[in-house]
Scaffold this motif. Structure first.
Motif, PDB file in Angstrom:
ATOM      1  N   TYR A  64      -2.652  -6.753  -8.437  1.00 16.63           N
ATOM      2  CA  TYR A  64      -3.983  -6.528  -8.311  1.00 16.63           C
ATOM      3  C   TYR A  64      -4.836  -7.263  -7.384  1.00 16.63           C
ATOM      4  O   TYR A  64      -5.672  -6.911  -6.866  1.00 16.63           O
ATOM      5  N   VAL A  65      -4.096  -8.416  -7.106  1.00  8.65           N
ATOM      6  CA  VAL A  65      -4.741  -9.289  -6.152  1.00  8.65           C
ATOM      7  C   VAL A  65      -4.426  -8.626  -4.660  1.00  8.65           C
ATOM      8  O   VAL A  65      -5.349  -8.505  -3.832  1.00  8.65           O
ATOM      9  N   GLU A  66      -3.297  -8.054  -4.672  1.00  7.95           N
ATOM     10  CA  GLU A  66      -2.834  -7.021  -3.443  1.00  7.95           C
ATOM     11  C   GLU A  66      -3.800  -6.089  -3.207  1.00  7.95           C
ATOM     12  O   GLU A  66      -4.224  -5.692  -2.218  1.00  7.95           O
ATOM     13  N   MET A  67      -4.062  -5.275  -4.376  1.00 10.49           N
ATOM     14  CA  MET A  67      -4.627  -4.173  -4.190  1.00 10.49           C
ATOM     15  C   MET A  67      -6.149  -4.348  -3.842  1.00 10.49           C
ATOM     16  O   MET A  67      -6.813  -3.758  -2.831  1.00 10.49           O
ATOM     17  N   VAL A  96       0.912  -1.210  -0.008  1.00 14.02           N
ATOM     18  CA  VAL A  96      -0.137  -0.051   0.001  1.00 14.02           C
ATOM     19  C   VAL A  96       0.827   1.240   0.117  1.00 14.02           C
ATOM     20  O   VAL A  96       0.520   2.255  -0.469  1.00 14.02           O
ATOM     21  N   GLU A  97       2.154   1.212   0.571  1.00 15.18           N
ATOM     22  CA  GLU A  97       3.153   2.503   0.482  1.00 15.18           C
ATOM     23  C   GLU A  97       3.429   2.810  -0.994  1.00 15.18           C
ATOM     24  O   GLU A  97       3.411   3.994  -1.069  1.00 15.18           O
ATOM     25  N   GLN A  98       3.407   1.844  -2.062  1.00 14.49           N
ATOM     26  CA  GLN A  98       3.589   2.381  -3.179  1.00 14.49           C
ATOM     27  C   GLN A  98       2.461   3.253  -3.679  1.00 14.49           C
ATOM     28  O   GLN A  98       2.730   3.936  -4.547  1.00 14.49           O
ATOM     29  N   VAL A 156      -6.356   3.726   1.609  1.00 13.20           N
ATOM     30  CA  VAL A 156      -5.225   4.383   1.083  1.00 13.20           C
ATOM     31  C   VAL A 156      -5.370   5.849   1.694  1.00 13.20           C
ATOM     32  O   VAL A 156      -3.935   6.226   1.742  1.00 13.20           O
ATOM     33  N   ASP A 157      -6.238   6.353   1.846  1.00 15.57           N
ATOM     34  CA  ASP A 157      -6.007   7.762   2.212  1.00 15.57           C
ATOM     35  C   ASP A 157      -5.536   7.729   3.788  1.00 15.57           C
ATOM     36  O   ASP A 157      -4.716   8.768   4.245  1.00 15.57           O
ATOM     37  N   LEU A 158      -5.506   6.674   4.360  1.00 13.96           N
ATOM     38  CA  LEU A 158      -4.773   6.511   5.769  1.00 13.96           C
ATOM     39  C   LEU A 158      -3.276   6.674   5.717  1.00 13.96           C
ATOM     40  O   LEU A 158      -2.877   6.676   6.695  1.00 13.96           O
ATOM     41  N   PHE A 159      -2.763   6.320   4.583  1.00 11.98           N
ATOM     42  CA  PHE A 159      -1.267   6.230   4.293  1.00 11.98           C
ATOM     43  C   PHE A 159      -0.734   7.674   3.370  1.00 11.98           C
ATOM     44  O   PHE A 159       0.334   7.794   3.590  1.00 11.98           O
TER      45      PHE A 159
END
Length: 316
Positions: free
Chosen positions: A175-178, A137-139, A203-206
């Motif tokens: 895309y599975v990770e997303m 998620v950091e990327q 994602v907003d939380l990061f």
């Protein structure tokens, strides 16, 4: 994180440490201002969770199976951590006490992003201190370039030299990770939306973080692009030193062309997930490679016997 907080304290920075009443790393904090909150789990539960995860590391599984197993395990943990976060966020006395300190910044590990929710509530910048975010998620949050052709995903055993089929699988796994990321962080996103009274996604939380302090280094990771506010501080993992026992078994990420620590001029080439056996004796290690493992053996009868038994088992 404790080492970093102590350094800040030595430089006359005032820190308030907020920890759950059940934790492993923050003990003997008399030199800090500490605030604790109730945790809905026990120390025994955390210990069993760590043991289960450790056992799973040794299991051979496909990348997709690893991802789904990790997701199941993390979702079980999430229920407890979301409840702990609720106990913190809806404790008005606790939050009022934090507001009186007029903090300049929040230092937090965002794997479970309760600290980020509080930082948004207090309208202060956030510094993330972490080994790596779940599901990459950091990327996505930092808009980092993510060249899937040569940056293998976490759950694969690929190197940065992939075949066409491996690149396709690596692309699909991203895309599975997303998808898993959005499902996994949905409870925190809902909690943040309810508490902050506005729509917040996982994602907003990061994406709001000012600085990312990443506790890894390209010595042990495949190189990949980083944004300017992402700083590699892998050396901090060595801040607390302890003497080695008779031998130490440690798993390293896949390495290629990397210099061995204490290994002189030897270099690793095309080695998959690596098992290193290091002994206390200061002797020149001998590197042997068999299939998907590499073992550094110290020239003693114990380690020579260990090597012979392992090779005999593989030949049979």
């Amino acid at each position: 994180m404790r080492n970093l907080i102590e350094k800040l304290s030595h430089r006359s920075h005032e820190s308030v440490v907020v920890v759950p009443d059940v934790n492993f790393h923050f003990k003997n904090l008399d030199q800090f201002t500490v605030r604790t909150f109730a945790a809905p789990y026990t120390k025994e539960y955390i210990e069993s969770m760590i043991k289960d995860y450790t056992n799973e590391v040794f299991e051979e599984k496909r990348a997709l199976q690893k991802a789904t197993d990790t997701y199941d395990r993390m979702m079980n943990m999430t229920r407890y951590f979301v409840e702990a976060c609720k106990n913190l966020l809806y404790n008005e006395t606790f939050l009022n006490d934090l507001e009186t300190h007029k903090f300049d910044a929040m230092l937090t590990d965002p794997v479970f992003p309760c600290g980020e929710i509080i930082a948004q509530h207090l309208s202060i910048p956030t510094v993330f201190f972490m080994r790596g975010a779940l599901f990459g998620v950091e990327q996505e949050a930092t808009k980092s370039p993510n060249p899937l052709s040569y940056v293998p995903r976490f759950f694969t055993v690929y190197t940065d030299h992939m075949t066409f089929n491996e690149r396709v699988k690596n692309f699909l796994l991203r895309y599975v990770e997303m998808i898993l990321c959005r499902i996994f962080y949905a409870p925190f996103a809902q909690l943040a939306s309810d508490f902050l009274h506005r729509e917040v996604s996982g994602v907003d939380l990061f994406s709001r973080a000012s600085i990312w302090l990443l506790r890894h280094d390209n010595v042990f990771e495949f190189p990949r692009p980083y944004m300017p506010n992402m700083v590699l501080i892998g050396g901090i993992n060595c801040a607390t030193k302890k003497p080695l026992n008779q031998y130490v078994i440690c798993f390293l990420p896949m390495l290629e062309g990397r210099r061995l620590a204490g290994g002189g001029a030897q270099r690793l080439t095309s080695i998959s997930p690596t098992l290193l056996v290091l002994a206390e004796e200061e002797r020149s290690p001998l590197l042997t490679q068999t299939g998907r493992e590499a073992v550094i053996e110290v020239n003693t009868d114990h380690y020579n016997r260990h090597s012979a038994e392992r090779r005999t088992g593989e030949q049979s």
